[in-house]
Design a protein around this motif. Structure first.
Motif: not given
Ligand code: PDD
Length: 286
Positions: A171-186
């Motif tokens: 899963a790629w996690l996305v911040d409230p501004q729409g930017f990818v933070t990181e993977g769930a474990s990567s």
């Protein structure tokens, strides 16, 4: 062969190992961990993992359970006793056991230390890398200190489960501004249309990955252009290549994001090259 785990000073068969029921790691996730790659029976990037462990513990004011050198001996012994050639070493330190109460316990509470090692099927992992993985994006609902490697991993568990239910491996996690933070474990990376690598800068929003750091060294050695900046999901979907980095997968190609094929839908050439030469720059412990 019976597997052996190190718990608070003893090497025990799994069936006999355990921690206190009022351990703060169990009750509050008041605990830090590290995962280190084992390759050829050696630890990969041990120094950086130890540095990050010390930093994480320091941020939570948990004392190092023993000196770095002693910890290194325990880690080697666990790898040896379990006869791991290719695999992972897992190390966890909690604040220790105390009657359940939110503030730090008073007095000297001894931290809990658990160290275990697990074999990884190398052929399976290589097959996965040859095929590439799919990722699904979802909102990043974690806390504000993702730079600390805590075992507070429920958001990652739920994200990975949701990804798996959609047939994705990360899963790629996305911040409230729409930017990818990181993977769930990567950590998450893309190669933009001009061939520049892009990954989010370190800060409170992501874990400063050891593999990420070592890959940056490799990029500088190879003179590969890199921009540390946030990127959006739509930019990632249009990228030439994408991949993730972690101790468990080193450089792992991503071939689809939200079911959109990346590039030609196969692992990218640059990604595969970086994967193949990664261990030339990583530290291998004796
Ligand atoms: N995960 N970001 C997150 C949230 C992680 O959990 C990890 C590591 C990484 C990559 O860090 P490193 O390159 O140091 O492994 C980034 C480990 C492997 C795990 O939880 O199993």
């Amino acid at each position: 062969m019976a597997r052996v785990v190190y718990v608070n000073g003893r090497y025990l068969p799994y069936a006999e190992a355990g921690v206190h029921v009022e351990d703060r790691g169990f009750q509050f996730a008041d605990s830090i961990y590290e995962v280190c790659e084992v390759k050829g029976g050696r630890l990969i990037d041990e120094t950086r993992h130890m540095e990050r462990l010390e930093r994480s513990l320091g941020e939570l004011r948990i004392v190092m359970p023993m000196s770095r050198a002693a910890l290194g001996l325990v880690m080697r012994e666990v790898v040896k006793r379990n006869r791991i050639t290719t695999g992972l070493l897992y190390l966890q330190v909690t604040r220790g056991a105390a009657p359940r109460d939110f503030p730090f316990p008073e007095g000297d509470v001894t931290p809990t230390l658990v160290c275990l090692a697990r074999r990884v099927d190398d052929a399976k992992r290589e097959a996965r890398a040859a095929q590439g993985i799919a990722v699904t994006t979802m909102p990043d609902v974690r806390w504000g200190r993702c730079d600390i490697k805590t075992v507070m991993l429920l958001p990652a568990v739920l994200a990975k489960e949701a990804a798996a239910e959609e047939g994705a491996q990360e899963a790629w996690l996305v911040d409230p501004q729409g930017f990818v933070t990181e993977g769930a474990s990567s950590n998450a990376w893309i190669v933009d249309p001009s061939g520049t690598l892009v990954t989010r800068p370190t800060g409170n929003a992501i874990l400063p990955g050891v593999t990420r750091r070592t890959l940056l060294d490799l990029l500088s050695r190879e003179n590969i252009p890199i921009e540390e900046r946030p990127f959006r999901v739509d930019e990632a979907e249009r990228a030439r290549e994408a991949f993730i980095t972690s101790a468990s997968g080193t450089v792992m190609p991503v071939v689809a994001i939200n079911k959109v094929a990346i590039g030609d839908g196969r692992p990218g050439a640059l990604t595969l090259r970086l994967r193949s030469i990664f261990h030339q720059v990583a530290e291998t412990s004796l």
